[in-house]
Design an enzyme around this catalytic site. Structure first.
Site, PDB file in Angstrom:
ATOM      1  N   ASP A 272      -3.669  -6.954   7.962  1.00 28.42           N
ATOM      2  CA  ASP A 272      -5.019  -7.491   7.820  1.00 28.42           C
ATOM      3  C   ASP A 272      -5.563  -6.978   6.472  1.00 28.42           C
ATOM      4  O   ASP A 272      -4.930  -6.156   5.802  1.00 28.42           O
ATOM      5  CB  ASP A 272      -5.918  -7.104   8.998  1.00 28.42           C
TER       6      ASP A 272
HETATM    7  C1  BGC Z   1     -10.137 -10.382   9.105  1.00 24.32           C
HETATM    8  C2  BGC Z   1      -9.026 -11.385   9.316  1.00 24.32           C
HETATM    9  C3  BGC Z   1      -9.022 -12.379   8.174  1.00 24.32           C
HETATM   10  C4  BGC Z   1      -8.848 -11.623   6.886  1.00 24.32           C
HETATM   11  C5  BGC Z   1      -8.745 -12.512   5.661  1.00 24.32           C
HETATM   12  C6  BGC Z   1     -10.115  -9.782   7.726  1.00 24.32           C
HETATM   13  O1  BGC Z   1     -11.272  -9.058   7.454  1.00 24.32           O
HETATM   14  O2  BGC Z   1     -10.032  -9.378  10.085  1.00 24.32           O
HETATM   15  O3  BGC Z   1      -9.211 -12.026  10.555  1.00 24.32           O
HETATM   16  O4  BGC Z   1      -8.023 -13.328   8.379  1.00 24.32           O
HETATM   17  O5  BGC Z   1      -9.940 -10.756   6.719  1.00 24.32           O
HETATM   18  O6  BGC Z   1      -9.964 -13.050   5.328  1.00 24.32           O
END
Ligand code: BGC
Length: 739
Positions: A272
């Site tokens: 993530d």
């Molecule tokens: C979130 C994800 C997301 C990623 C990219 C993160 O902060 O937890 O769900 O896909 O950012 O934007």
């Protein structure tokens, strides 16, 4: 494409089909000529197009970009990668296309209320077609985090509290995004996220610690991920949280042993955003090099945004701390998906694409999906539907005409200008002169009551008031957890004030989570729960209010009466002292200085009881359904057998309606205690007035199994089987399983 790449691809594809073997051979050839730096490049994803990033792309040092959406810019970046880097490996472009790209569907939690996998699949297919045309190849969806706590902001992005429903609808989203083939110009690679148990954050506070048993992890949180892996999800994303002391980004058991080995899944895993480096503040990694080591050795194939991999992997490999085979496997997995997407043939965007008007077919899917997501929670004296010929309506409230807020969280690319609001749709449906309007509060958190009197005055001129309340988009989603999940601002007071005008009050709630509605419920004659319904929310709501369509949504989450009941979920354990409605006392009824044990020593709250205000699976219709004559083909189930449980469902009302027939099981005694009920199957049926249908379900030993000590077992003994219209309203029978 570089000359070297053309030679590699040509030598592998001569006289061969594009079978999996051929792809693996192409990957072998590529791996054999890649430098260590180029391999590491494939494992790095970064946001933006700064001069440093541009240079890194030229050097073959970037595998993926995210958050770049201008097609011309994307094409320029792809040209750098494919024409200027030594090997010409295309970039894979990622984006959060969560519930629509330009045509916005209801938030995933709303979609789950449809219990309709075909529709959910269709919604994802629309999003994929729109996004892929702009040069995006990969969406970070579906989110499969079982969400039992309505305080958690990300419940909006989830498919609710149930393991089975999340699994079924999540797999449908994967099919919708990915289509028949990833290489289709209308497909996106899906990303099952957040692996795993992110929804179990303590206190419903985002990013918080998760400390759950192995049994809970395997029985509750992992099965939807397994369903999406089986449905062919191309990628997985690890979660921010730790599970019992180990952050997912460094959890080898989870990422390698379970996902890649036990489930034999061959896609790639992305971290993530910054989650590799966040193992430092977690207190699990000493520094960035240690974080890179832990994540790569756990099996996290690509690092999102931070630079632990590009900066430290080289040295870690050279020192033998990260084995070369681990890196090769990561690169192989990334390249496999790039090949599957057809990026080596065509990674480019359509620079002419234009979304000034959205395709009618896409808007139709959004409208049907929004209609199917609406849940009728209360309808006193059948106040709904309103009479389309004659009723004069006072439309009140901050959510009635806000095209932005109705879209919900994670709408990076959706535009307010495409939204049709409830006010617009109502005016169109019944005519301007029978719709009076007063916003009364500027936004949902507003506490300025100065327009209440004006709102009340227009209600007095109308036959009924329809009040649109809820939460702005920003109040749910990532990092937007709330401790108090009642209606924000002065909205409750607004409803009470309008109620005092003496006209019927219909409340439409547009929110990103189940709100605790106990306080306002008595002031509402009808409550329609609309979640954040997306671009076409307005027409969907107007149609239901006036009976042009019949509500059929069912709750994918339990609705707490009060915030303090959270986490609240239907498939809880019984405890040794289950709550007993006949045997507890509410606080206001407790005599002063009552003796300590006089309150009924069962598991309940003295101020809130134990039950939800609205249970899982609940939702009213404009017709009624009667369940009769539950039959079971046998009372004994053997290891290799199946038995049939059937029920007759009759539409006993005046209009055609859809019903979700739900099947639950309960294992009476287990080596581990078992939940009171667990959803194992459901069927959505349409019945004409007076029509009766027999709905039957096969029961197999696998449906009764659970994870215990490393394996899935079905234990001999008695099981109750329930079929009904919601978790609390079921018919049942008992069967015995014997090995
Ligand atoms: C979130 C994800 C997301 C990623 C990219 C993160 O902060 O937890 O769900 O896909 O950012 O934007």
């Amino acid at each position: 494409m570089s000359v070297l790449m053309v030679a590699i691809l040509f030598s592998c594809s001569e006289n061969k089909s594009t079978s999996a073997d051929t792809v693996e051979e192409k990957i072998d050839s590529l791996l054999s000529v890649m430098t260590l730096e180029e391999k590491i490049g494939q494992t790095w994803q970064v946001s933006g197009t700064s001069p440093e990033i541009v240079q890194a792309i030229r050097n073959g040092g970037v595998g993926s970009l995210l958050n770049v959406t201008d097609p011309a810019e994307l094409n320029a970046m792809q040209r750098l990668a494919t024409e200027e880097s030594r090997l010409g490996i295309p970039l894979i472009i990622g984006r959060d296309v969560i519930h629509g790209f330009k045509t916005i569907m209801p938030i995933p939690l709303g979609q789950a209320a449809s219990w309709d996998e075909k529709m959910v699949e269709a919604g994802a297919a629309v999003a994929a077609a729109e996004a892929r045309s702009t040069g995006i190849h990969w969406t970070f969806a579906p989110m499969l985090d079982v969400s039992r706590d309505a305080r958690w902001g990300r419940i909006a992005e989830s498919l609710g509290e149930d393991t089975y429903l999340t699994g079924v609808l999540g797999a449908a989203m994967v099919r919708g995004f990915q289509g028949e083939s990833l290489s289709s110009p209308t497909s996106l690679a899906a990303c099952a996220k957040h692996f795993a148990a992110y929804g179990a954050a303590e206190g419903g506070r985002d990013y918080n610690t998760v400390d759950i048993s192995d049994a809970t992890l395997h029985n509750v949180y992992l099965p939807p991920f397994k369903a999406s892996a089986d449905a062919g999800a191309a990628t997985f994303m690890v979660s921010f949280n730790e599970i019992s002391g180990i952050p997912s980004s460094g959890n080898r058991e989870l990422v390698t042993d379970i996902l890649k080995q036990q489930w034999a899944w061959d896609g790639f895993v992305v971290s993530d955003w910054a989650s590799v480096m966040e193992m430092i503040p977690h207190g699990y990694a000493e520094d960035a090099a240690h974080a890179a080591e832990l994540a790569m050795n756990a099996g996290v194939d690509m690092e999102m945004q931070t630079t632990a991999y590009p900066v430290h992997l080289k040295e870690l490999i050279e020192q033998g701390i990260v084995p070369m085979e681990q890196l090769d496997d990561a690169v192989r997995r990334v390249l496999r998906i790039k090949f599957a997407l057809g990026l080596f043939e065509d990674p480019y965007a359509d620079e002419q694409v234009n979304f000034d008007t959205l395709p009618a077919a896409h808007l139709e899917v959004a409208r049907e999906m929004a209609t199917a997501s609406l849940v009728l929670l209360k309808n006193e004296a059948n106040i709904l539907p309103l009479n389309v010929q004659s009723t004069r309506v006072a439309v009140i409230g901050p959510m009635a005409d806000d095209g932005y807020e109705q879209l919900g969280t994670w709408v990076f690319d959706g535009e307010e200008r495409h939204s049709v609001t409830p006010l617009t749709a109502l005016r169109e449906l019944v005519g301007n002169d029978r719709i009076l309007y007063e916003k009364a509060l500027a936004y949902t958190r507003d506490t300025d009551r100065s327009s209440f009197a004006k709102a009340k005055r227009i209600v007095l001129q109308a036959d009924a008031a329809v009040i649109f309340v809820g939460e702005e988009s920003i109040l749910s989603g990532e990092a937007h957890s709330r401790a108090d999940i009642t209606l924000p601002g002065a909205q409750a007071e607004l409803i009470r004030e309008i109620k005092s005008a003496g006209k019927p009050v219909v409340v439409v709630v547009m929110a990103g989570r189940p709100l605790a509605l106990k306080e306002i419920e008595p002031w509402c004659d009808a409550i329609l729960y609309a979640w954040h319904p997306g671009t076409m929310g307005g027409p969907a709501i107007a149609d239901v209010l006036f009976g042009e369509s019949v509500p059929s949504g069912k709750l994918p989450v339990s609705f707490p009466a009060m915030s303090g009941q959270t986490p609240l979920y239907y498939n809880h354990k019984r405890t040794g002292r289950p709550a007993d409605p006949g045997n507890f006392t509410y606080m206001e009824d407790i005599p002063v200085r009552a003796f300590q044990t006089s309150l009924g020593n069962t598991s309940h709250y003295i101020d809130a009881g134990y039950a939800p205000l609205y249970p899982f699976g609940f939702g009213l219709s404009y017709t009624t359904f009667e369940y009769n004559a539950l039959t079971c083909s046998d009372s004994l189930l053997t290891a290799d057998g199946t038995l049939q449980v059937a029920v007759k469902v009759k539409n006993t009302g005046q209009v055609a309606g859809q019903e979700v027939v739900q099947l639950y099981v309960h294992d009476r005694v287990g080596s581990l205690t078992r939940p009171v009920k667990e959803l194992k199957a459901y069927r959505k049926i349409l019945l004409q007035p007076g029509e009766e249908q027999e709905v039957s379900f096969g029961i197999s030993p696998e449906m009764l199994a659970y994870w215990y000590n490393g394996e899935w077992i079905t234990e001999p003994g008695e099981f109750e089987i329930f079929i009904g219209t919601n978790i609390d309203n079921v018919l049942g029978c008992t069967i015995r399983f014997t090995e």
